[in-house]
Scaffold this motif. Structure first.
Motif, PDB file in Angstrom:
ATOM      1  N   LEU A  40       2.218  13.877   0.290  1.00 30.40           N
ATOM      2  CA  LEU A  40       1.402  12.362   0.429  1.00 30.40           C
ATOM      3  C   LEU A  40       0.079  12.347   0.969  1.00 30.40           C
ATOM      4  CD1 LEU A  40       4.103  10.031   1.996  1.00 30.40           C
ATOM      5  CD2 LEU A  40       3.660  10.379  -0.577  1.00 30.40           C
ATOM      6  N   LEU A  45      -4.746   1.232   3.156  1.00 26.88           N
ATOM      7  CA  LEU A  45      -3.627   1.683   3.965  1.00 26.88           C
ATOM      8  C   LEU A  45      -3.712   1.949   5.114  1.00 26.88           C
ATOM      9  CD1 LEU A  45      -0.796   2.778   3.472  1.00 26.88           C
ATOM     10  CD2 LEU A  45      -1.869   5.115   3.298  1.00 26.88           C
ATOM     11  N   SER A  74      -7.022   9.916  -3.694  1.00 28.32           N
ATOM     12  CA  SER A  74      -7.144   8.742  -4.037  1.00 28.32           C
ATOM     13  C   SER A  74      -8.441   8.295  -3.671  1.00 28.32           C
ATOM     14  CB  SER A  74      -6.092   7.680  -3.379  1.00 28.32           C
ATOM     15  OG  SER A  74      -4.942   8.303  -3.644  1.00 28.32           O
ATOM     16  N   LYS A 125       2.514   2.652  -3.409  1.00 25.90           N
ATOM     17  CA  LYS A 125       1.490   3.286  -4.363  1.00 25.90           C
ATOM     18  C   LYS A 125       1.538   4.512  -4.201  1.00 25.90           C
ATOM     19  CE  LYS A 125      -2.114  -0.705  -4.379  1.00 25.90           C
ATOM     20  NZ  LYS A 125      -2.854  -1.254  -3.488  1.00 25.90           N
ATOM     21  N   LEU A 126       2.122   5.060  -3.013  1.00 25.39           N
ATOM     22  CA  LEU A 126       2.152   6.645  -2.799  1.00 25.39           C
ATOM     23  C   LEU A 126       3.302   7.134  -3.775  1.00 25.39           C
ATOM     24  CD1 LEU A 126       2.080   6.746   1.112  1.00 25.39           C
ATOM     25  CD2 LEU A 126       0.461   7.560  -0.621  1.00 25.39           C
ATOM     26  N   TYR A 145      -8.409   3.217  -1.090  1.00 27.29           N
ATOM     27  CA  TYR A 145      -7.028   2.950  -0.867  1.00 27.29           C
ATOM     28  C   TYR A 145      -6.884   3.569   0.344  1.00 27.29           C
ATOM     29  CZ  TYR A 145      -2.233   4.268  -0.750  1.00 27.29           C
ATOM     30  OH  TYR A 145      -0.821   4.300  -0.505  1.00 27.29           O
ATOM     31  N   GLU A 173       0.701  -1.408   0.083  1.00 29.30           N
ATOM     32  CA  GLU A 173      -0.075  -0.069  -0.021  1.00 29.30           C
ATOM     33  C   GLU A 173       0.826   1.136  -0.042  1.00 29.30           C
ATOM     34  OE1 GLU A 173      -2.943  -0.151  -0.601  1.00 29.30           O
ATOM     35  OE2 GLU A 173      -3.447  -2.386  -0.170  1.00 29.30           O
ATOM     36  N   LEU A 174       1.934   1.250   0.772  1.00 30.69           N
ATOM     37  CA  LEU A 174       2.770   2.414   0.926  1.00 30.69           C
ATOM     38  C   LEU A 174       3.431   2.782  -0.477  1.00 30.69           C
ATOM     39  CD1 LEU A 174       4.536   2.107   4.249  1.00 30.69           C
ATOM     40  CD2 LEU A 174       2.924   3.946   3.556  1.00 30.69           C
ATOM     41  N   HIS A 234      -2.464  13.375  -1.733  1.00 30.63           N
ATOM     42  CA  HIS A 234      -2.402  12.123  -2.649  1.00 30.63           C
ATOM     43  C   HIS A 234      -3.343  11.388  -2.149  1.00 30.63           C
ATOM     44  CE1 HIS A 234      -1.224   9.219  -5.785  1.00 30.63           C
ATOM     45  NE2 HIS A 234      -1.493   8.285  -4.939  1.00 30.63           N
ATOM     46  N   ILE A 235      -3.357  10.937  -0.780  1.00 27.70           N
ATOM     47  CA  ILE A 235      -4.139   9.866   0.000  1.00 27.70           C
ATOM     48  C   ILE A 235      -5.733  10.448  -0.308  1.00 27.70           C
ATOM     49  CG2 ILE A 235      -5.014   8.873   2.054  1.00 27.70           C
ATOM     50  CD1 ILE A 235      -1.763   8.860   2.754  1.00 27.70           C
TER      51      ILE A 235
END
Lengths: 198, 198
Positions: B28, B43, B35, A16-17, B39, A13-14, B31-32
Motif C-alpha cells: 500500500l 488521503l 500515486s 482506491k488502494l 491522492y 480514499e482508502l 502504491h501511495i
C-alpha cells in the motif's frame, strides 16, 4: 448522510488502494475513528510526508530523502558491482538477504510495448551514463523472472555487451524450501538446464 | 535504511490497522508513493479530518460533524420510534434498507462483563433520560443477534418494561451469529418489518 462526510471521504480514499474494497475501507475507517487521536494524526502525517519528502537518488534512482541514497553514500560498500532491479521493493528484497554489498540501479519498470513502456520510460539511459566513467566491473541483472523482466534483461544484455564489463543474471532455479512436486515445469526445466557442477 | 524513514513510517502506521500485515502495508505504501501527489494529500487530509471533525450527536450519539446529527435534525422523520443499535456501522446498515424512518440511539457497545463493560460504559442512561419527556411510543431493540447483543437486549427489556412503551425486537430472520454491518440490506429490512412485540 452528508453530516458524515469526513467518514465517507476516508472510505472513498482508502478504497482506491489496491485490494481494499468499500467494506474493508469502511472497517478501516471505523477503526481509525475508534483509535486514539494520536494514531490518526501519525498515520495522516506519515502519508503526507511520504510524497513530500521522498524523492529519487540522483545516482541509482532508489527512494531517498536526500540527494544521494544511503547505499550510494555508503563508502564501505563496493563500487565494483551494480545490481539492476525493476523497483525499489526489489532492492529491499535483495538487501534483506545480506549477501550483496555492491551498488544498485533501479529501472522503475520493465519494457512493455503493450503498455507503451519503451527504454526511454525506464532509467536505462541513466545506467549507461553511469557506466561511462566509473569503477564498475560487473553488472548483475536482477529483473524479475517474468516475461517482461526477461525481455528487459535481454534488451540490457544487448545494450551492455560493448562495454568492458562482466554481465551476470541472477540464477534461475528451484526456490529454496520448495517441493519439486509443486514447482512448475518451466522452473524445474531451467533448474536442470542451469545445473552446477559440485 | 534510515534515508527511507518516511516510507517505513507509513508501513509502520498502516500495519497497525486490522487485517493489514507488514507485506500488505508495504504494498500500500509503495502504491501511495507511485500515486499522484494529490491522492496522498487527499488521503492524508481525510484521515486527519476524520478524528478532528467527527464527534457524537448529543441526542442519539451517532457520529456527526455538528451538535445534532442529520437524522435527529431531520423534521420529516418520525419521532415516535427509537431504534437502539450497538454501533454507528449498524445504523448505516439499517438506513441502507430504507425501511425505517424513525430515530436511533447508539449504545456504543454491548454489555460484556468479561471485558468489564457494564451499563455505565454504554449510552443506556442517556437512552432512559431521552425517554422521560419525549414523544417516543416504541423502542426497537436492534442489537446484534449475538450472545452479547441478546444479553444487552434482555437487559434493556428489563430496564424499559416500566415505561409506557411498545417494546420490540428485530425479527430473528437475521442469521444468528452474524453482524449487522455485514448482512445484506434485504435481510435486515425484513427483520425490521417482521419485528415482534415482546
Amino acid at each position: 448522510m452528508n453530516t458524515k462526510m469526513p467518514l465517507l471521504k476516508v472510505v472513498n480514499e482508502l478504497s482506491k488502494l489496491p485490494g481494499i474494497g468499500e467494506k474493508t475501507a469502511t472497517r478501516l475507517a471505523f477503526h481509525i475513528l475508534k483509535s486514539p487521536q494520536v494514531y490518526a494524526h501519525a498515520l495522516s502525517e506519515a502519508i503526507r510526508e511520504l510524497k513530500e519528502k521522498i524523492k529519487l537518488c540522483s545516482v541509482c534512482f532508489d527512494l531517498t530523502e536526500r540527494d544521494l541514497c544511503g547505499i550510494c553514500a555508503d563508502l564501505r560498500r563496493s563500487k565494483a558491482t551494480v545490481c539492476v532491479v525493476e523497483e525499489p521493493q526489489d532492492l529491499l528484497a535483495v538487501e534483506k538477504t545480506r549477501v550483496y554489498d555492491g551498488q544498485y540501479h533501479i529501472l522503475h519498470g520493465t519494457l512493455s510495448p503493450i503498455c507503451g513502456i519503451g527504454p526511454d520510460q525506464l532509467k536505462i539511459r541513466e545506467l549507461i551514463e553511469r557506466l561511462r566513467d566509473s569503477a564498475v566491473h560487473e553488472i548483475i541483472l536482477a529483473t524479475n523472472p517474468t516475461v517482461e523482466g526477461e525481455a528487459t534483461a535481454l534488451y540490457l544484455i544487448k545494450l551492455l555487451r560493448p562495454f568492458p564489463l562482466k554481465l551476470t543474471r541472477i540464477a534461475h532455479g528451484v526456490p529454496t524450501g520448495g517441493d519439486l512436486e509443486y514447482i512448475d515445469a518451466v522452473t524445474i526445466g531451467n533448474a536442470i538446464k542451469n545445473r552446477v557442477t559440485i
